[in-house]
Design an enzyme around this catalytic site. Sequence first.
Site, mmCIF file in Angstrom:
data_model
loop_
_atom_site.group_PDB
_atom_site.id
_atom_site.type_symbol
_atom_site.label_atom_id
_atom_site.label_comp_id
_atom_site.label_asym_id
_atom_site.label_seq_id
_atom_site.Cartn_x
_atom_site.Cartn_y
_atom_site.Cartn_z
ATOM 1 N N TRP A 1 0.823 -1.287 0.046
ATOM 2 C CA TRP A 1 0.068 0.008 0.027
ATOM 3 C C TRP A 1 0.827 1.493 0.279
ATOM 4 O O TRP A 1 0.139 2.416 0.103
ATOM 5 C CB TRP A 1 -0.798 -0.023 1.133
ATOM 6 C CG TRP A 1 -1.706 -1.229 1.387
ATOM 7 C CD1 TRP A 1 -2.967 -1.544 0.905
ATOM 8 C CD2 TRP A 1 -1.447 -2.342 2.023
ATOM 9 N NE1 TRP A 1 -3.306 -2.697 0.995
ATOM 10 C CE2 TRP A 1 -2.450 -3.370 1.787
ATOM 11 C CE3 TRP A 1 -0.390 -3.040 2.722
ATOM 12 C CZ2 TRP A 1 -2.490 -4.639 2.378
ATOM 13 C CZ3 TRP A 1 -0.354 -4.239 3.389
ATOM 14 C CH2 TRP A 1 -1.551 -5.063 3.217
ATOM 15 N N ASP A 2 2.224 1.313 -0.284
ATOM 16 C CA ASP A 2 3.080 2.452 -0.024
ATOM 17 C C ASP A 2 2.959 2.944 1.371
ATOM 18 O O ASP A 2 3.012 4.222 1.434
ATOM 19 C CB ASP A 2 2.874 3.282 -1.021
ATOM 20 C CG ASP A 2 4.036 4.371 -1.061
ATOM 21 O OD1 ASP A 2 5.188 4.058 -0.837
ATOM 22 O OD2 ASP A 2 3.780 5.479 -1.898
ATOM 23 N N TYR A 3 2.864 2.058 2.179
ATOM 24 C CA TYR A 3 2.640 2.912 3.793
ATOM 25 C C TYR A 3 3.812 2.595 4.394
ATOM 26 O O TYR A 3 4.169 2.040 5.239
ATOM 27 C CB TYR A 3 1.517 1.774 4.645
ATOM 28 C CG TYR A 3 0.266 2.342 4.330
ATOM 29 C CD1 TYR A 3 -0.248 3.528 3.827
ATOM 30 C CD2 TYR A 3 -0.879 1.394 4.555
ATOM 31 C CE1 TYR A 3 -1.494 3.777 3.639
ATOM 32 C CE2 TYR A 3 -2.184 1.684 4.460
ATOM 33 C CZ TYR A 3 -2.625 3.062 3.655
ATOM 34 O OH TYR A 3 -3.821 3.298 3.882
ATOM 35 N N ASP A 4 4.919 3.273 3.717
ATOM 36 C CA ASP A 4 6.318 3.167 4.453
ATOM 37 C C ASP A 4 6.170 4.274 5.528
ATOM 38 O O ASP A 4 5.353 5.119 5.701
ATOM 39 C CB ASP A 4 7.355 3.687 3.371
ATOM 40 C CG ASP A 4 7.008 5.027 2.656
ATOM 41 O OD1 ASP A 4 5.963 5.565 2.854
ATOM 42 O OD2 ASP A 4 7.879 5.307 1.699
ATOM 43 N N LYS B 1 1.674 6.984 8.237
ATOM 44 C CA LYS B 1 0.558 7.440 7.084
ATOM 45 C C LYS B 1 -0.738 6.910 7.493
ATOM 46 O O LYS B 1 -1.726 7.629 7.120
ATOM 47 C CB LYS B 1 1.371 6.981 5.818
ATOM 48 C CG LYS B 1 2.500 7.410 5.238
ATOM 49 C CD LYS B 1 2.734 6.876 3.863
ATOM 50 C CE LYS B 1 3.917 7.491 3.190
ATOM 51 N NZ LYS B 1 4.157 6.971 1.716
#
Length: 678
Positions: A312-315, A340
């Site tokens: 999910w690109d929840y870096d 995020k």
Amino acid sequence: MRNPVRLFTFIVAILCAGIPLPTSAWEHWGGDRGGTRFSPLNQITPDNVGNLVRAWEFRTGDLDTRAPEVMKRTKFQATPLLVEDSLIFCSPFNEVIALDPGSGAQKWRYDPKISTNQRPANRYNCRGVAYWVDDKAAGTAACRVRIFTGTNDARVIAIDARSGIPCADFGANGEIKVETGMPLDWPGEFQITSAPVIIRDTVIVGSAIADNRRVEAPPGMVRAFDARTGRPRWSFDPLVHSGVVAGHANVWAPMSVDEERGLVFLPTSSPSPDFWGGKRPGNNDYANSVVALRAESGERAWSYQTVHHDVWDYDLSAQPTLSRIDTGEGLRDVVIQPTKQGFVFVLDRDTGKPVWPVEERAVPQGGAEGEQLSPTQPFPTHVPPLLSQQISADDVFGLIPFWDSGACRAKVASARNDGIYTPPSTQGTVVFPMTGGGVNWGGAAFDPVNQILYANISRAIHIVKLIPREATQGFEPPPGHDFGRQQGAPFAMTRAVATSPLGLLCNKPPWGEMVAVDLKAGKILWRSRVGTTEDRAPLGIAFPFGTPLVNGVAITAGGLVFTGAMDAYLRAFDARSGQELWQGRLPVPGVANPMTYQWKGEQYVAIGAGGHSESGTTIGDSVVAFRLARPGETPSLRSRTIDRPGGRFMSGAIAVGFVIVMMAMLVWRWRRSRVGRA
């Protein structure tokens, strides 16, 4: 400090807590090594903040010397440092500039002469520089005091903090070129955007690497160098590659250091590519994690993962905040990590174990073909999420009933939407909070006396869609959609912010808020909307919607919280109530972290005001500072006290009337803006 009683109370509270007393300087990007963004200055208070005036404005000159098409690829996110009697910051083109703190006059400038033909993946950007004193050098020796900076073209540079002259003994004539580990697809695929950190005599840098370009991308190494010579000391790869085909889980966000423990804290990112992980089975350890390294060797002391097998690109985009907190069972040194998704993880600084329980909860399954999702994800239980984490078609927003709201409802209803951690799909998936939402690179701020955490958050919806590889031949993404080829994966991807036909965000406002949290009680104390549409809508209509907030805040012992937004104001809020008290007009939006300092007995507040190209704001090249009015000075009409929460807005009836009349202009103006990644 003006109030001796308040000063005494502040010092006693700090000493009783065993916390080092902060200085009136701002010597690190986050205020101090632990990124608390807290200042003990209290000259400016809720009672007199309305008397602030613009002290000075400095322009870097980029608007005059760079081509317009180059300036459209910039983000001015720098926060100045007050060191060596100078304010020192970097421009998006990595020029390091020193100013007189009282007048804003330039004292020196160093230009690394980066190419403007490289088209960096994360735009031309430099969030800040780092300061170091060589205690083994003579007091008058050249480069005894150094400024370190990383560049968009992957160099680490050391210059004398007093003169701006490169330190000849560092690398080759003051710089070292970072080896990227493999050939780049184009020169801007790999860059350094956040400030280095320095612990003892070691300078440490991360990297920003293009997302969603390819599976086997450059490794996301964190690199350490001798601060005197530039010789490499160690490197750390945040991704465990056993059985994994992926390039990086890099550290593009700001890091923190604990000098006493000899630890550096990394907020690591997601592995490549972001939205399909079939070739990287398992949790992808040390990615999406807070990682504590021993600064002398680069050895991992501990790590804590906040997302398993991220698709999910929840870096981790926010700097880990280091402080000492009252947990209810005594004082503990902790790492506070906002995310995020709006979570706040609080970890023991010595062990990395959660201070309060974190539950592994089942999350939606049924990923794309070849995907191997984690069945659970960690959910903190003590501190509530800073924003909602689910949205339905009934929660959408529109100004015109059944028209723009209907379009938004259809857009959300057409995508898969099972709540947070719904996997990406070929149908299209609602990602809420969006991949640039929650708390971003601006991080959180912590008041060690009152034990309150402050953070800016963004609310918006992303629609992420996987495109089968066979369908990508000749594929042209729709307008406003990011397109990632994800080479080496069976799917490419598109990502777009969900907006209405008017270009407005599809989710209900507020789109940006400041949130205050009592960590000990696990309770949100207040929320305040930040920003209006004044600088985006026709005729300056100031709808009270808030603006997305990727930047952070600065807090003071005077009881104020300062922040910029995506409109052209620096704002001050009452730290106790959240009421907006003052607005100071800027030349363009200040999408950067503010800072405060004392100079010759006066407290100043400064912010970089250069705009944010990915979000469609006006672009500029200024740093602006405010201070209290001196005798005979009058606050500008564009700097104003706010008499009620929410600021200065037109009445609802008048505003709606203007919306109907100016429909065409709204379409034109708002379609120019898109909320992208930070």
